[in-house]
Design a protein around this motif. Structure first.
Motif, PDB file in Angstrom:
ATOM      1  N   ASP A  47       0.829  -1.213   0.000  1.00  0.00           N
ATOM      2  CA  ASP A  47       0.000   0.000   0.000  1.00  0.00           C
ATOM      3  C   ASP A  47       0.859   1.257   0.000  1.00  0.00           C
ATOM      4  O   ASP A  47       0.582   2.218  -0.734  1.00  0.00           O
ATOM      5  CB  ASP A  47      -0.927   0.009   1.218  1.00  0.00           C
ATOM      6  N   ILE A  48       1.897   1.281   0.835  1.00  0.00           N
ATOM      7  CA  ILE A  48       2.770   2.456   0.911  1.00  0.00           C
ATOM      8  C   ILE A  48       3.460   2.689  -0.430  1.00  0.00           C
ATOM      9  O   ILE A  48       3.521   3.821  -0.931  1.00  0.00           O
ATOM     10  CB  ILE A  48       3.807   2.288   2.040  1.00  0.00           C
ATOM     11  N   TYR A  50       2.558   1.760  -3.526  1.00  0.00           N
ATOM     12  CA  TYR A  50       1.669   2.216  -4.591  1.00  0.00           C
ATOM     13  C   TYR A  50       1.127   3.619  -4.330  1.00  0.00           C
ATOM     14  O   TYR A  50       0.899   4.394  -5.261  1.00  0.00           O
ATOM     15  CB  TYR A  50       0.523   1.215  -4.795  1.00  0.00           C
ATOM     16  N   TYR A  51       0.933   3.971  -3.053  1.00  0.00           N
ATOM     17  CA  TYR A  51       0.473   5.328  -2.740  1.00  0.00           C
ATOM     18  C   TYR A  51       1.543   6.354  -3.095  1.00  0.00           C
ATOM     19  O   TYR A  51       1.258   7.373  -3.731  1.00  0.00           O
ATOM     20  CB  TYR A  51       0.120   5.439  -1.254  1.00  0.00           C
ATOM     21  N   TRP A  55       1.353   9.230  -6.103  1.00  0.00           N
ATOM     22  CA  TRP A  55       1.509  10.646  -5.746  1.00  0.00           C
ATOM     23  C   TRP A  55       2.624  11.289  -6.573  1.00  0.00           C
ATOM     24  O   TRP A  55       2.461  12.380  -7.113  1.00  0.00           O
ATOM     25  CB  TRP A  55       1.813  10.767  -4.252  1.00  0.00           C
ATOM     26  N   GLY A 140      -8.910   3.036  -4.574  1.00  0.00           N
ATOM     27  CA  GLY A 140      -8.162   3.743  -3.533  1.00  0.00           C
ATOM     28  C   GLY A 140      -7.422   4.945  -4.092  1.00  0.00           C
ATOM     29  O   GLY A 140      -7.416   6.020  -3.486  1.00  0.00           O
ATOM     30  N   GLN A 141      -6.782   4.788  -5.272  1.00  0.00           N
ATOM     31  CA  GLN A 141      -6.120   5.916  -5.925  1.00  0.00           C
ATOM     32  C   GLN A 141      -7.113   7.013  -6.275  1.00  0.00           C
ATOM     33  O   GLN A 141      -6.849   8.206  -6.079  1.00  0.00           O
ATOM     34  CB  GLN A 141      -5.454   5.449  -7.232  1.00  0.00           C
ATOM     35  N   ALA A 144      -8.424   8.918  -3.160  1.00  0.00           N
ATOM     36  CA  ALA A 144      -7.365   9.728  -2.546  1.00  0.00           C
ATOM     37  C   ALA A 144      -7.147  11.021  -3.316  1.00  0.00           C
ATOM     38  O   ALA A 144      -6.982  12.094  -2.721  1.00  0.00           O
ATOM     39  CB  ALA A 144      -6.066   8.921  -2.476  1.00  0.00           C
ATOM     40  N   ASP A 160     -10.741  -0.940  -1.851  1.00  0.00           N
ATOM     41  CA  ASP A 160      -9.635  -0.109  -2.335  1.00  0.00           C
ATOM     42  C   ASP A 160      -8.958  -0.661  -3.581  1.00  0.00           C
ATOM     43  O   ASP A 160      -8.541   0.082  -4.463  1.00  0.00           O
ATOM     44  CB  ASP A 160      -8.555   0.016  -1.241  1.00  0.00           C
ATOM     45  N   ASP A 161      -8.817  -1.986  -3.672  1.00  0.00           N
ATOM     46  CA  ASP A 161      -8.004  -2.594  -4.722  1.00  0.00           C
ATOM     47  C   ASP A 161      -8.765  -2.882  -6.008  1.00  0.00           C
ATOM     48  O   ASP A 161      -8.179  -3.391  -6.974  1.00  0.00           O
ATOM     49  CB  ASP A 161      -7.372  -3.894  -4.209  1.00  0.00           C
TER      50      ASP A 161
END
Length: 516
Positions: A47-48, A50-51, A55, A140-141, A144, A160-161
């Protein structure tokens, strides 16, 4: 720091235990240990990564520049396949275990894998109220980014996925679907690479046959490389009203009534038994009463379905203000209620406070580490199904679910189904109100046998002109499948676009024989 040290010590003890007992024994009988010590930390790292990646890509605006090159690379792969004699069908090169669907189709091993590395948001156009995205962009993307700039999708499916490509080629739904329809109905354009390597853009007015045939086709008409989706202004909170209802007839009447009210932005029901439910209705708002604010998405909060059940147990109505993004992903932490079967104590306050920040484990990692023995056990003793039936058949449908599988809780989500060409449409020439009945869990019906019980349920769904979501196990034969879905436009386009030698038919891709 202390939780991390404790986790490391537990991991070491677990490895010693595995050496003594054997990995397969532990994965089957004590799966929660493996999930807590390994899959939860690994999921957090995923998760970290891909976030941060999303970004950086968006801030540098590199996705639009790279997109065209990536599409040309896909076209090149398809043309090379043709030059080599088109000996096998094509499919995306994404590993089957990465999908949210429970199946891991064996076709990935025998088909030509076309690598599609398209996972970025390309453009947000607030004037046209459109977001243009690549197919591997996740919900999730999307939330966000869009909620941070004051926008949202009219229909934003829960987990999210879930990817845009999966929601278009399969389908997607959310508690706003009674106003906006399924995920496909908020899409305004698709961009595809076809079987001959050519690029095409389709809209309701340009290549319209292809536009309407793509949804539910599971990648058997071409490779999706981008989509344009409607966006609407977002507000900070969802003002959510909880109402417990008892008696099946009262539940169906209340749910139908609320689903027909357009002033409700969101409508959802959780059925805890055949005659007990909580019906939730919500509207977006920028104002909230501080005493009723509930940030339900915080890691230490109770799982949403358990929180809702308290209103039923105390027999009281309630009103809460939930931050918009928390509402959209309210079932994510507990994967609806599936996580209680994997981590039985997952909703315990101690576990939530110590380790809730790592929940949930990635569904893809759960699949990857499942193993053949556990997969067969799940298939025979576990149900994950979404059946879409006309709202007028709700009471009859719930009786059928009770008799055939007896799984609770049941998720109830209404949606409007427009009369449009394609695989899925109402029986008549007018839009019709439907409902998604989602059953996820261990069947409690006596002598449950997966194939016979599910075929009985599928038979009922066909009889009321309903539809089965194609991510789940499908036991229908070919004739029954095409009785459920309208294949007239689909088959016409497969012939016109030369798909017969390039892609399997959708039935062959999703049927049970292709999933093992």
């Amino acid at each position: 720091m202390e939780p991390a040290v404790s986790l490391a010590v537990c991991a070491l003890l677990f490895l010693l235990w595995v050496r003594v007992k054997g990995l397969e024994f532990v994965l089957i009988h004590q799966r929660w240990v493996f999930v807590c010590l390994f899959l939860l930390p690994l999921s957090l790292i995923f998760d970290i990564y891909y976030y941060v990646r999303a970004w950086v890509v968006f801030k540098l605006s590199s996705a639009p520049r790279l997109h065209e090159q990536r599409v040309r690379d896909i076209q090149k792969q398809v043309r090379e396949w043709k030059e080599q004699g088109s000996k096998t069908f094509m499919c995306t090169g994404r590993p089957g275990w990465l999908t949210v669907s429970l199946r891991v189709g064996k076709y990935k091993k025998t088909h030509k894998n076309i690598m599609i590395n398209l996972m970025d948001i390309l453009e947000v156009d607030t004037k046209k109220q459109i977001v243009r995205v690549e197919p591997l962009v996740t919900m999730g993307q999307v939330t966000a980014l869009l909620t941070s700039i004051g926008w949202t999708l009219p229909v934003l499916p829960e987990l999210d996925d879930l990817t845009v490509g999966g929601l278009i080629m399969g389908t997607g739904i959310e508690s706003s679907s009674h106003k906006y329809g399924l995920f496909q109905h908020i899409c305004t354009a698709y961009e595809l690479v076809l079987a001959d390597g050519s690029f095409v853009r389709c809209t309701p007015s340009e290549n319209s046959d292809l536009f309407y045939a793509v949804p539910w086709s599971c990648g058997t008409l071409g490779f999706l490389v981008a989509a344009e989706i409607r966006i609407i202004p977002a507000k900070k909170y969802v003002k959510l009203h909880f109402e417990p209802v008892r008696g099946l007839e009262a539940i169906c009447a209340k749910f139908t009534h609320e689903s027909q009210r357009q002033e409700n932005h969101f409508v959802e029901g959780l059925l805890y038994s055949l005659d007990e439910a909580v019906i939730m209705t919500g509207v977006m708002t920028d104002e909230a009463e501080p005493s009723k604010l509930n940030s339900i998405g915080n890691y230490y909060k109770p799982w949403f379905f358990k929180h809702v059940e308290n209103y039923l147990k105390t027999n009281r109505e309630g009103l809460e203000y939930i931050p918009l993004r928390h509402y959209y992903h309210r079932h994510t932490r507990s994967i609806f209620w599936e996580l209680q079967d994997i981590i039985p104590f997952g909703n315990n306050p101690i576990f939530r406070y110590l380790f809730g920040w790592m929940v949930p484990p990635k569904i893809s990692l759960l699949k990857l580490t499942q193993g053949e023995t556990l997969r067969k056990l799940y298939e025979q003793h576990h149900v994950v199904q979404d059946m879409l039936v006309p709202m007028k058949c709700l009471q009859q449908a719930l009786h059928t679910f009770q008799n055939d599988i007896h799984v609770y809780p049941i998720w109830l989500c209404p949606f409007i189904l427009p009369s449009q060409p394609g695989l899925v449409h109402p029986k008549g020439n007018e839009a019709e109100l439907y409902i998604d009945i989602g059953a996820y869990g261990e069947p409690r019906v006596k002598h449950f046998e997966a194939r016979s019980c599910m075929r009985q349920l599928e038979k009922f769904v066909r009889s009321v002109h309903g539809f089965q979501m194609l991510y789940a196990d499908c036991y229908m034969n070919r004739e029954e499948f095409w009785e459920m879905f309208d294949g007239s436009l689909y088959h016409k386009l497969r012939e016109k676009l030369g798909c017969q030698d390039a892609f399997p038919e959708v039935y062959d891709k999703i049927c049970k024989a292709a999933r093992h």
